[in-house]
Design a protein around this motif. Structure first.
Motif, PDB file in Angstrom:
ATOM      1  N   LEU A 106      12.457 -67.182  16.512  1.00 57.34           N
ATOM      2  CA  LEU A 106      11.882 -68.308  17.236  1.00 57.34           C
ATOM      3  C   LEU A 106      10.885 -69.093  16.388  1.00 57.34           C
ATOM      4  CD1 LEU A 106      11.141 -66.716  20.737  1.00 57.34           C
ATOM      5  CD2 LEU A 106      12.983 -68.307  20.163  1.00 57.34           C
ATOM      6  N   ASP A 107      10.949 -70.404  16.504  1.00 59.19           N
ATOM      7  CA  ASP A 107       9.922 -71.295  15.990  1.00 59.19           C
ATOM      8  C   ASP A 107       9.172 -71.815  17.209  1.00 59.19           C
ATOM      9  OD1 ASP A 107       8.347 -73.307  15.000  1.00 59.19           O
ATOM     10  OD2 ASP A 107       9.984 -74.473  14.117  1.00 59.19           O
ATOM     11  N   LEU A 108       7.896 -71.455  17.340  1.00 51.85           N
ATOM     12  CA  LEU A 108       7.140 -71.771  18.546  1.00 51.85           C
ATOM     13  C   LEU A 108       6.294 -73.037  18.408  1.00 51.85           C
ATOM     14  CD1 LEU A 108       6.033 -68.189  19.653  1.00 51.85           C
ATOM     15  CD2 LEU A 108       7.996 -69.542  20.427  1.00 51.85           C
ATOM     16  N   GLU A 109       6.601 -73.865  17.433  1.00 50.56           N
ATOM     17  CA  GLU A 109       5.901 -75.134  17.324  1.00 50.56           C
ATOM     18  C   GLU A 109       6.107 -75.951  18.602  1.00 50.56           C
ATOM     19  OE1 GLU A 109       5.729 -79.136  14.492  1.00 50.56           O
ATOM     20  OE2 GLU A 109       7.167 -77.541  14.066  1.00 50.56           O
ATOM     21  N   GLN A 110       5.010 -76.470  19.166  1.00 55.84           N
ATOM     22  CA  GLN A 110       5.000 -77.278  20.381  1.00 55.84           C
ATOM     23  C   GLN A 110       5.491 -76.510  21.611  1.00 55.84           C
ATOM     24  OE1 GLN A 110       6.272 -81.499  19.900  1.00 55.84           O
ATOM     25  NE2 GLN A 110       6.758 -80.907  17.783  1.00 55.84           N
ATOM     26  N   GLU A 115       8.897 -58.172  18.452  1.00 53.68           N
ATOM     27  CA  GLU A 115       9.027 -59.271  17.494  1.00 53.68           C
ATOM     28  C   GLU A 115       8.589 -60.594  18.117  1.00 53.68           C
ATOM     29  OE1 GLU A 115      12.369 -61.106  14.393  1.00 53.68           O
ATOM     30  OE2 GLU A 115      12.937 -59.581  15.854  1.00 53.68           O
ATOM     31  N   ILE A 116       8.974 -60.826  19.371  1.00 50.77           N
ATOM     32  CA  ILE A 116       8.567 -62.057  20.050  1.00 50.77           C
ATOM     33  C   ILE A 116       7.062 -62.049  20.306  1.00 50.77           C
ATOM     34  CG2 ILE A 116       8.840 -63.440  22.145  1.00 50.77           C
ATOM     35  CD1 ILE A 116      11.722 -62.360  22.320  1.00 50.77           C
ATOM     36  N   ARG A 117       6.531 -60.913  20.776  1.00 48.90           N
ATOM     37  CA  ARG A 117       5.086 -60.816  20.996  1.00 48.90           C
ATOM     38  C   ARG A 117       4.312 -61.100  19.716  1.00 48.90           C
ATOM     39  NH1 ARG A 117       2.980 -55.006  20.976  1.00 48.90           N
ATOM     40  NH2 ARG A 117       3.640 -55.466  18.847  1.00 48.90           N
ATOM     41  N   ASP A 118       4.759 -60.519  18.603  1.00 51.34           N
ATOM     42  CA  ASP A 118       4.054 -60.716  17.331  1.00 51.34           C
ATOM     43  C   ASP A 118       4.109 -62.171  16.894  1.00 51.34           C
ATOM     44  OD1 ASP A 118       3.548 -58.032  17.398  1.00 51.34           O
ATOM     45  OD2 ASP A 118       5.039 -57.492  15.877  1.00 51.34           O
ATOM     46  N   GLU A 119       5.232 -62.838  17.132  1.00 53.12           N
ATOM     47  CA  GLU A 119       5.323 -64.256  16.783  1.00 53.12           C
ATOM     48  C   GLU A 119       4.386 -65.078  17.663  1.00 53.12           C
ATOM     49  OE1 GLU A 119       6.010 -67.586  14.849  1.00 53.12           O
ATOM     50  OE2 GLU A 119       6.742 -65.619  14.218  1.00 53.12           O
ATOM     51  N   CYS A 120       4.256 -64.709  18.926  1.00 51.45           N
ATOM     52  CA  CYS A 120       3.302 -65.382  19.801  1.00 51.45           C
ATOM     53  C   CYS A 120       1.872 -65.196  19.297  1.00 51.45           C
ATOM     54  CB  CYS A 120       3.424 -64.850  21.227  1.00 51.45           C
ATOM     55  SG  CYS A 120       4.907 -65.406  22.113  1.00 51.45           S
ATOM     56  N   LEU A 121       1.536 -63.986  18.883  1.00 47.54           N
ATOM     57  CA  LEU A 121       0.189 -63.723  18.371  1.00 47.54           C
ATOM     58  C   LEU A 121      -0.079 -64.532  17.105  1.00 47.54           C
ATOM     59  CD1 LEU A 121       0.027 -59.844  18.899  1.00 47.54           C
ATOM     60  CD2 LEU A 121      -1.216 -61.602  20.187  1.00 47.54           C
ATOM     61  N   ARG A 122       0.911 -64.602  16.227  1.00 44.57           N
ATOM     62  CA  ARG A 122       0.742 -65.380  14.990  1.00 44.57           C
ATOM     63  C   ARG A 122       0.580 -66.868  15.288  1.00 44.57           C
ATOM     64  NH1 ARG A 122       4.637 -61.592  12.951  1.00 44.57           N
ATOM     65  NH2 ARG A 122       6.346 -62.955  13.626  1.00 44.57           N
ATOM     66  N   PRO A 125       0.413 -68.052  24.324  1.00 44.15           N
ATOM     67  CA  PRO A 125       0.283 -67.028  25.360  1.00 44.15           C
ATOM     68  C   PRO A 125       1.609 -66.305  25.606  1.00 44.15           C
ATOM     69  CG  PRO A 125      -0.799 -69.048  26.043  1.00 44.15           C
ATOM     70  CD  PRO A 125      -0.039 -69.370  24.789  1.00 44.15           C
ATOM     71  N   PHE A 126       1.521 -64.992  25.779  1.00 42.11           N
ATOM     72  CA  PHE A 126       2.698 -64.131  25.923  1.00 42.11           C
ATOM     73  C   PHE A 126       2.620 -63.416  27.263  1.00 42.11           C
ATOM     74  CE2 PHE A 126       4.538 -59.815  25.334  1.00 42.11           C
ATOM     75  CZ  PHE A 126       5.852 -60.161  25.045  1.00 42.11           C
ATOM     76  N   PHE A 127       3.718 -63.455  28.016  1.00 44.10           N
ATOM     77  CA  PHE A 127       3.783 -62.801  29.327  1.00 44.10           C
ATOM     78  C   PHE A 127       4.976 -61.855  29.322  1.00 44.10           C
ATOM     79  CE2 PHE A 127       4.494 -62.004  33.719  1.00 44.10           C
ATOM     80  CZ  PHE A 127       3.316 -62.281  34.395  1.00 44.10           C
ATOM     81  N   PHE A 128       4.708 -60.560  29.470  1.00 44.09           N
ATOM     82  CA  PHE A 128       5.802 -59.585  29.539  1.00 44.09           C
ATOM     83  C   PHE A 128       6.048 -59.238  31.006  1.00 44.09           C
ATOM     84  CE2 PHE A 128       7.511 -55.155  29.177  1.00 44.09           C
ATOM     85  CZ  PHE A 128       8.747 -55.541  28.672  1.00 44.09           C
ATOM     86  N   LYS A 129       7.208 -59.612  31.493  1.00 42.05           N
ATOM     87  CA  LYS A 129       7.503 -59.505  32.922  1.00 42.05           C
ATOM     88  C   LYS A 129       8.011 -58.129  33.329  1.00 42.05           C
ATOM     89  CE  LYS A 129      10.335 -61.759  36.499  1.00 42.05           C
ATOM     90  NZ  LYS A 129      11.389 -60.747  36.733  1.00 42.05           N
ATOM     91  N   GLN A 130       8.950 -57.554  32.560  1.00 42.95           N
ATOM     92  CA  GLN A 130       9.540 -56.278  32.974  1.00 42.95           C
ATOM     93  C   GLN A 130      10.465 -55.741  31.890  1.00 42.95           C
ATOM     94  OE1 GLN A 130      11.711 -57.895  36.400  1.00 42.95           O
ATOM     95  NE2 GLN A 130      13.634 -57.679  35.288  1.00 42.95           N
ATOM     96  N   TRP A 131      10.659 -54.403  31.919  1.00 45.15           N
ATOM     97  CA  TRP A 131      11.688 -53.791  31.082  1.00 45.15           C
ATOM     98  C   TRP A 131      13.058 -53.895  31.741  1.00 45.15           C
ATOM     99  CZ3 TRP A 131      11.080 -52.889  26.209  1.00 45.15           C
ATOM    100  CH2 TRP A 131       9.802 -52.641  25.703  1.00 45.15           C
ATOM    101  N   GLY A 132      13.086 -53.969  33.051  1.00 46.47           N
ATOM    102  CA  GLY A 132      14.351 -54.054  33.769  1.00 46.47           C
ATOM    103  C   GLY A 132      14.939 -52.683  34.061  1.00 46.47           C
TER     104      GLY A 132
END
Length: 256
Positions: A185-189, A213-220, A224-231
């Motif tokens: 993911l590129d999280l620009e904008q 990996e997604i959480r770490d990219e959000c931190l970098r 803001p990162f929201f983890f909803k569920q493992w399912g």
């Protein structure tokens, strides 16, 4: 509370449209289609679908508009975050453009709520606003209380992120649910990311490394990162903790 939702990242749902069609792997086990067909058929068949064919009249998940629901947000006095069309996609091609305008006009007028509009069709969203610039503010963007998001379930759907960047919104968000594979993911904008695993009888597993990996990219990226569920067999079967904590971050531009 009328319209109250059990979805962790919102307070309420508002469905002026119901019904949809599948466009990618993330739709394979659509919870909304299952809900419509198993539990709500008696409600949906009361109204004719937008595309009135014998097949659609028999399908409780055919696209239908519900003009009588347009007044619901105004009846909710207390401010809340509202997931718009949890049972549909605001930018489905079967929804008449003048009706999409009516929905956005309600959101603009009833501005004490925050609206979360999630679509798998951000390209149509971009075209809609290019044809309806009067819905935008003086800065040629939707006001901050109307958020636009897109679903990105695997790498094949990542093209939607660039399409979303072209949508004139102050708050753009990604829903990586059900997460079906690793994402580059590129999280620009991009201003918010939700991640969640699939639930239901046919749920597909989600690997922890994909989420990390997604959480770490959000931190970098400072997103803001929201983890909803493992399912699992039920939405709450696997819990919500990642690395021994819950992640309930939201964008700063929150009207509620």
């Amino acid at each position: 509370m009328p319209g109250k939702s059990s979805i962790e990242w919102t307070n309420a749902t508002w469905n002026p449209v119901t019904g949809c069609t599948k466009v990618s792997r993330g739709c394979d086990n659509c919870y909304a289609a299952t809900l419509a067909r198993r539990r709500l058929s008696h409600l949906y068949v009361r109204s004719l679908p937008v595309v009135d064919t014998p097949e659609n009249r028999e399908d409780p998940f055919a696209v239908r508009v519900w003009p009588e629901r347009l007044t619901q947000p105004a009846s909710w006095r207390d401010p809340r975050m509202i997931f718009v069309n949890s049972m549909s996609d605001m930018f489905h091609s079967d929804i008449p453009e003048d009706y999409v305008r009516q929905v956005f006009e309600v959101m603009l007028e009833v501005s004490h709520h925050t609206y979360q509009v999630l679509t798998k069709r951000p390209g149509r969203a971009k075209r809609f606003f290019s044809r309806n610039p009067d819905l935008l503010g003086e800065d040629t963007k939707l006001p901050p209380h109307i958020w636009l998001g897109t679903s990105v379930e695997d790498q094949a759907a990542v093209f939607r992120v660039q399409q979303l960047r072209d949508v004139p919104a102050h708050v753009r968000f990604l829903s990586c649910e059900p997460l079906l594979g690793p994402l580059d993911l590129d999280l620009e904008q991009i201003h918010w990311v939700i991640v969640g695993g699939e639930s239901g009888a046919g749920h597909r597993p989600m690997e922890e490394a994909w989420v990390e990996e997604i959480r770490d990219e959000c931190l970098r990226s400072g997103v803001p990162f929201f983890f909803k569920q493992w399912g699992g067999y039920t939405p709450k079967a696997g819990g919500r903790e990642l690395a021994d904590r819950t992640w309930d971050e939201f964008p700063e531009l929150v009207a509620v």
